[in-house]
Design a protein around this motif. Sequence first.
Motif, PDB file in Angstrom:
ATOM      1  N   ILE A 265      32.502  47.181  45.251  1.00 17.49           N
ATOM      2  CA  ILE A 265      33.381  46.834  44.124  1.00 17.49           C
ATOM      3  C   ILE A 265      33.967  45.445  44.366  1.00 17.49           C
ATOM      4  O   ILE A 265      34.028  44.609  43.446  1.00 17.49           O
ATOM      5  N   SER A 266      34.385  45.184  45.622  1.00 19.73           N
ATOM      6  CA  SER A 266      34.919  43.856  45.945  1.00 19.73           C
ATOM      7  C   SER A 266      33.878  42.782  45.656  1.00 19.73           C
ATOM      8  O   SER A 266      34.196  41.745  45.071  1.00 19.73           O
ATOM      9  N   ALA A 267      32.646  43.033  46.085  1.00 14.27           N
ATOM     10  CA  ALA A 267      31.583  42.045  45.872  1.00 14.27           C
ATOM     11  C   ALA A 267      31.386  41.788  44.383  1.00 14.27           C
ATOM     12  O   ALA A 267      31.282  40.640  43.948  1.00 14.27           O
ATOM     13  N   ALA A 268      31.379  42.858  43.590  1.00 17.14           N
ATOM     14  CA  ALA A 268      31.204  42.710  42.140  1.00 17.14           C
ATOM     15  C   ALA A 268      32.338  41.890  41.546  1.00 17.14           C
ATOM     16  O   ALA A 268      32.120  40.981  40.745  1.00 17.14           O
ATOM     17  N   VAL A 269      33.547  42.206  41.973  1.00 14.88           N
ATOM     18  CA  VAL A 269      34.729  41.540  41.416  1.00 14.88           C
ATOM     19  C   VAL A 269      34.797  40.081  41.849  1.00 14.88           C
ATOM     20  O   VAL A 269      35.032  39.183  41.041  1.00 14.88           O
ATOM     21  N   ILE A 270      34.537  39.829  43.145  1.00 22.02           N
ATOM     22  CA  ILE A 270      34.527  38.447  43.634  1.00 22.02           C
ATOM     23  C   ILE A 270      33.429  37.660  42.921  1.00 22.02           C
ATOM     24  O   ILE A 270      33.591  36.487  42.605  1.00 22.02           O
ATOM     25  N   GLY A 271      32.332  38.335  42.607  1.00 21.51           N
ATOM     26  CA  GLY A 271      31.228  37.679  41.920  1.00 21.51           C
ATOM     27  C   GLY A 271      31.513  37.374  40.457  1.00 21.51           C
ATOM     28  O   GLY A 271      30.720  36.725  39.797  1.00 21.51           O
ATOM     29  N   GLY A 272      32.630  37.862  39.936  1.00 18.20           N
ATOM     30  CA  GLY A 272      33.008  37.479  38.583  1.00 18.20           C
ATOM     31  C   GLY A 272      32.849  38.567  37.541  1.00 18.20           C
ATOM     32  O   GLY A 272      32.845  38.286  36.352  1.00 18.20           O
ATOM     33  N   THR A 273      32.697  39.820  37.966  1.00 10.78           N
ATOM     34  CA  THR A 273      32.613  40.910  37.002  1.00 10.78           C
ATOM     35  C   THR A 273      34.013  41.429  36.700  1.00 10.78           C
ATOM     36  O   THR A 273      34.776  41.715  37.612  1.00 10.78           O
ATOM     37  N   ALA A 274      34.323  41.508  35.405  1.00  8.01           N
ATOM     38  CA  ALA A 274      35.649  41.951  35.002  1.00  8.01           C
ATOM     39  C   ALA A 274      35.692  43.464  34.951  1.00  8.01           C
ATOM     40  O   ALA A 274      34.704  44.104  34.616  1.00  8.01           O
ATOM     41  N   LEU A 275      36.850  44.030  35.301  1.00 11.46           N
ATOM     42  CA  LEU A 275      36.954  45.483  35.262  1.00 11.46           C
ATOM     43  C   LEU A 275      37.115  46.004  33.853  1.00 11.46           C
ATOM     44  O   LEU A 275      36.920  47.174  33.590  1.00 11.46           O
ATOM     45  N   ALA A 276      37.477  45.112  32.941  1.00 13.97           N
ATOM     46  CA  ALA A 276      37.756  45.538  31.567  1.00 13.97           C
ATOM     47  C   ALA A 276      36.484  45.896  30.810  1.00 13.97           C
ATOM     48  O   ALA A 276      36.549  46.492  29.757  1.00 13.97           O
ATOM     49  N   GLY A 277      35.322  45.542  31.343  1.00 13.89           N
ATOM     50  CA  GLY A 277      34.070  45.843  30.664  1.00 13.89           C
ATOM     51  C   GLY A 277      33.627  44.698  29.781  1.00 13.89           C
ATOM     52  O   GLY A 277      34.424  43.862  29.361  1.00 13.89           O
ATOM     53  N   GLY A 278      32.322  44.650  29.512  1.00 10.50           N
ATOM     54  CA  GLY A 278      31.791  43.648  28.603  1.00 10.50           C
ATOM     55  C   GLY A 278      31.242  42.417  29.272  1.00 10.50           C
ATOM     56  O   GLY A 278      30.489  41.677  28.661  1.00 10.50           O
ATOM     57  N   SER A 279      31.610  42.168  30.516  1.00 13.43           N
ATOM     58  CA  SER A 279      31.023  41.004  31.172  1.00 13.43           C
ATOM     59  C   SER A 279      30.886  41.225  32.666  1.00 13.43           C
ATOM     60  O   SER A 279      31.693  41.910  33.285  1.00 13.43           O
ATOM     61  N   GLY A 280      29.828  40.622  33.218  1.00 14.65           N
ATOM     62  CA  GLY A 280      29.593  40.768  34.633  1.00 14.65           C
ATOM     63  C   GLY A 280      28.277  40.125  35.000  1.00 14.65           C
ATOM     64  O   GLY A 280      27.458  39.850  34.122  1.00 14.65           O
ATOM     65  N   THR A 281      28.089  39.851  36.281  1.00 10.92           N
ATOM     66  CA  THR A 281      26.841  39.222  36.688  1.00 10.92           C
ATOM     67  C   THR A 281      26.295  39.842  37.962  1.00 10.92           C
ATOM     68  O   THR A 281      27.040  40.128  38.902  1.00 10.92           O
ATOM     69  N   VAL A 282      25.000  40.059  37.950  1.00 13.64           N
ATOM     70  CA  VAL A 282      24.312  40.649  39.094  1.00 13.64           C
ATOM     71  C   VAL A 282      24.212  39.627  40.228  1.00 13.64           C
ATOM     72  O   VAL A 282      24.455  39.951  41.400  1.00 13.64           O
ATOM     73  N   ILE A 283      23.884  38.383  39.869  1.00 14.15           N
ATOM     74  CA  ILE A 283      23.781  37.346  40.892  1.00 14.15           C
ATOM     75  C   ILE A 283      25.149  37.108  41.538  1.00 14.15           C
ATOM     76  O   ILE A 283      25.262  36.919  42.744  1.00 14.15           O
ATOM     77  N   GLY A 284      26.182  37.150  40.726  1.00 13.59           N
ATOM     78  CA  GLY A 284      27.538  37.032  41.258  1.00 13.59           C
ATOM     79  C   GLY A 284      27.830  38.109  42.286  1.00 13.59           C
ATOM     80  O   GLY A 284      28.432  37.849  43.327  1.00 13.59           O
ATOM     81  N   ALA A 285      27.387  39.334  42.001  1.00 12.61           N
ATOM     82  CA  ALA A 285      27.621  40.440  42.926  1.00 12.61           C
ATOM     83  C   ALA A 285      26.907  40.202  44.254  1.00 12.61           C
ATOM     84  O   ALA A 285      27.450  40.464  45.329  1.00 12.61           O
ATOM     85  N   LEU A 286      25.680  39.665  44.181  1.00 14.23           N
ATOM     86  CA  LEU A 286      24.948  39.339  45.400  1.00 14.23           C
ATOM     87  C   LEU A 286      25.718  38.290  46.207  1.00 14.23           C
ATOM     88  O   LEU A 286      25.906  38.432  47.417  1.00 14.23           O
ATOM     89  N   LEU A 287      26.186  37.250  45.517  1.00 12.86           N
ATOM     90  CA  LEU A 287      26.939  36.208  46.205  1.00 12.86           C
ATOM     91  C   LEU A 287      28.254  36.762  46.761  1.00 12.86           C
ATOM     92  O   LEU A 287      28.678  36.395  47.861  1.00 12.86           O
ATOM     93  N   GLY A 288      28.875  37.660  45.995  1.00 13.98           N
ATOM     94  CA  GLY A 288      30.103  38.289  46.481  1.00 13.98           C
ATOM     95  C   GLY A 288      29.845  39.064  47.761  1.00 13.98           C
ATOM     96  O   GLY A 288      30.613  38.978  48.729  1.00 13.98           O
ATOM     97  N   ALA A 289      28.739  39.820  47.793  1.00 13.27           N
ATOM     98  CA  ALA A 289      28.387  40.578  49.000  1.00 13.27           C
ATOM     99  C   ALA A 289      28.091  39.628  50.152  1.00 13.27           C
ATOM    100  O   ALA A 289      28.457  39.886  51.311  1.00 13.27           O
ATOM    101  N   LEU A 290      27.440  38.500  49.837  1.00 15.06           N
ATOM    102  CA  LEU A 290      27.131  37.501  50.869  1.00 15.06           C
ATOM    103  C   LEU A 290      28.418  36.929  51.459  1.00 15.06           C
ATOM    104  O   LEU A 290      28.553  36.802  52.688  1.00 15.06           O
ATOM    105  N   ILE A 291      29.371  36.605  50.603  1.00 17.07           N
ATOM    106  CA  ILE A 291      30.646  36.062  51.076  1.00 17.07           C
ATOM    107  C   ILE A 291      31.329  37.045  52.018  1.00 17.07           C
ATOM    108  O   ILE A 291      31.808  36.674  53.101  1.00 17.07           O
ATOM    109  N   LEU A 292      31.353  38.309  51.642  1.00 12.32           N
ATOM    110  CA  LEU A 292      32.012  39.309  52.476  1.00 12.32           C
ATOM    111  C   LEU A 292      31.300  39.452  53.823  1.00 12.32           C
ATOM    112  O   LEU A 292      31.941  39.557  54.872  1.00 12.32           O
TER     113      LEU A 292
END
Lengths: 357, 277
Positions: free
Chosen positions: A286-313
């Motif tokens: 969840i942290s990776a998704a959020v750091i990657g730029g996915t909003a919890l409110a729904g409607g927007s998010g990015t898979v590549i962002g999640a990968l980068l978020g996981a990489l950062i962690l």
Amino acid sequence: MHETVREGAAGGAGVPPAGQEAAPSAVRGRRILSMLGRVGTVLVRWREASVLIVALGMAVYFRASNDVFLTPDNLRNIAQATAPAAIVAIGIVLLLVSGEIDLSVGVVAALAPFLMHYAVDLYGVPVVPALLLAFGISAGIGFCNGFIVTKLKVPSLVATLGSYYFLLGVLLTTSHAYPAQIPEQARGRIQTIFGAGDWASLTWCLTIVVIFHIVLTRTRWGLHTISVGGNPIGATEAGIRTDRIKIGNFMIASVLGALAGLLEAFRINSIDPNIGGGTALVFTAISAAVIGGTALAGGSGTVIGALLGALILAELQNGFNLIGISANPFQLILGGAILLSMIANQYLSRLRRTGGA
Amino acid sequence: MTAQPTTSDTAPDPSAQGAALRVENVVKRFGALTALRDVSLRLDKGEVLGLIGDNGAGKSTLIKVICGYHRPDAGRIHVDGQEVVLRSVDHARSLGIDTVYQGLALINELSVFHNMFLNRELRFGPLLNNRAMRRLAREHLADMGVDIPDVGAEVAKLSGGQRQAVAVARAVYSDAKVLLLDEPLAAMGAKEGALILDLIRDLKARGDVSVIIIAHNYAQVLDVCDRVNLLQHGTITFDRRTADVTLEELTELVVAEYRNRRKPSLRTRSDDPDPGP
């Protein structure tokens, strides 16, 4: 430098009167400013860019602090830490985009290798069908989660909290909380492919990133996932079967959780009930998704962002280890990073909405 | 078939085969609340029907029954002479019934062209054919005279009128045979309102599309509609050709009903049922 910035700011603040002779420093300042502006535009438009910059900046910093950081061996360590978190995070991204969340995927990750183990060692099922069975049951778990959320109208946070404890109970009861051996029949090629090979988990991870990036941005399923999370009533009025989209995404998240768990089990060469560390894997994802730029409110998010978020962690954890900082402040940094990226996300999405840079 | 006494000079003929849509004795309840008591209406091919009535009279509910969003508790619906049970919005769409909802049903996070093809996406195998959708969206909007410079922009960035125009364009270019417009002029400026009215006239000229419009502006209703129906307390109480009715009559009808209701007991208007979604 100070002069330039001040001049540039003055030049950028308003339209200069016609015929005004610009001083050389002001011209330079404006050029720098317009370049910064362009970078800003890229940051606003391509939302993964800011996360990528952080990931690269961190690599540079840790490389400067410790020569080992960018050695092939250590890169493999980072990759192996990134992959399972990213795979789970992709499922989380799909769910967050459709306006839901799943806290139970981490336990599914721990349960899936046991399901394979039970099937092979207790019931004599061959390995490949056993793997398929593990995936199938995981998909079934996702279906149940989705059914409870969409048809029985239980908020997903509560519903999957329930299934988290329920599945944890199943896992600990059936395994007696003891690790198990990788089944003899699964050793060799299957184990290498499913995580034990040096770059196996990263290969899986990148393949899945590419697939689901395309699914989210280039297919009907992705478009409807965004619609369902962005405007649930509007999506229903447009004839989109919102329940089906949500249930499908719960199933995808569970199957990806199972895959992450299987990869981990084969890699560490043991089927351990602690894979995923209880809630750790889900929270990291969840942290990776959020750091990657996915909003919890729904409607927007990015898979590549999640990968980068996981990489950062993964970089943070690995780098801290190398520098010799204890693991304790890691949580501190993680918390700060989540808050910061959420605040930045709010700010950036407002910029984007109002036309941006 | 109309059970209600209507002051109609074009009494609906139950055997009319020229009807694009026929609604017979439809009832819709939400729990204890009866939103539609007994609604019968007929929509001829190529006709534009204005549906008026107070807030809470059941107009939007009726639209949502016809478009397959709500299932009626009783009554029948005929599309093109065939009795149908509308299972879903998708099903109604496949029968040629398309809707512009009051809430517009636009997805802020998606681009203009994705919204225009929402749930009707053009595909290239499993992938979206964005190029074709982008081109068609641009063409359709240009045909309508809507000025949206970038069809790739998120709908969130559009003005209220532009959003409405996108929603209308989506329904109009879906090859619908029956078009339901729930307050299409609500968020419109003068220019955009005229644009939608022109569009409806164009559709009428084409002759193959039938339209039901919910509107509060009676002058616009008389201007663009062939016939007008008044919905009061979940039933149609007035049905006449717009050529045979004046703006004053229409206004008086609605207001008189309100006065009649109010006088005897000085009741407030809060007894008007407001159907939830």
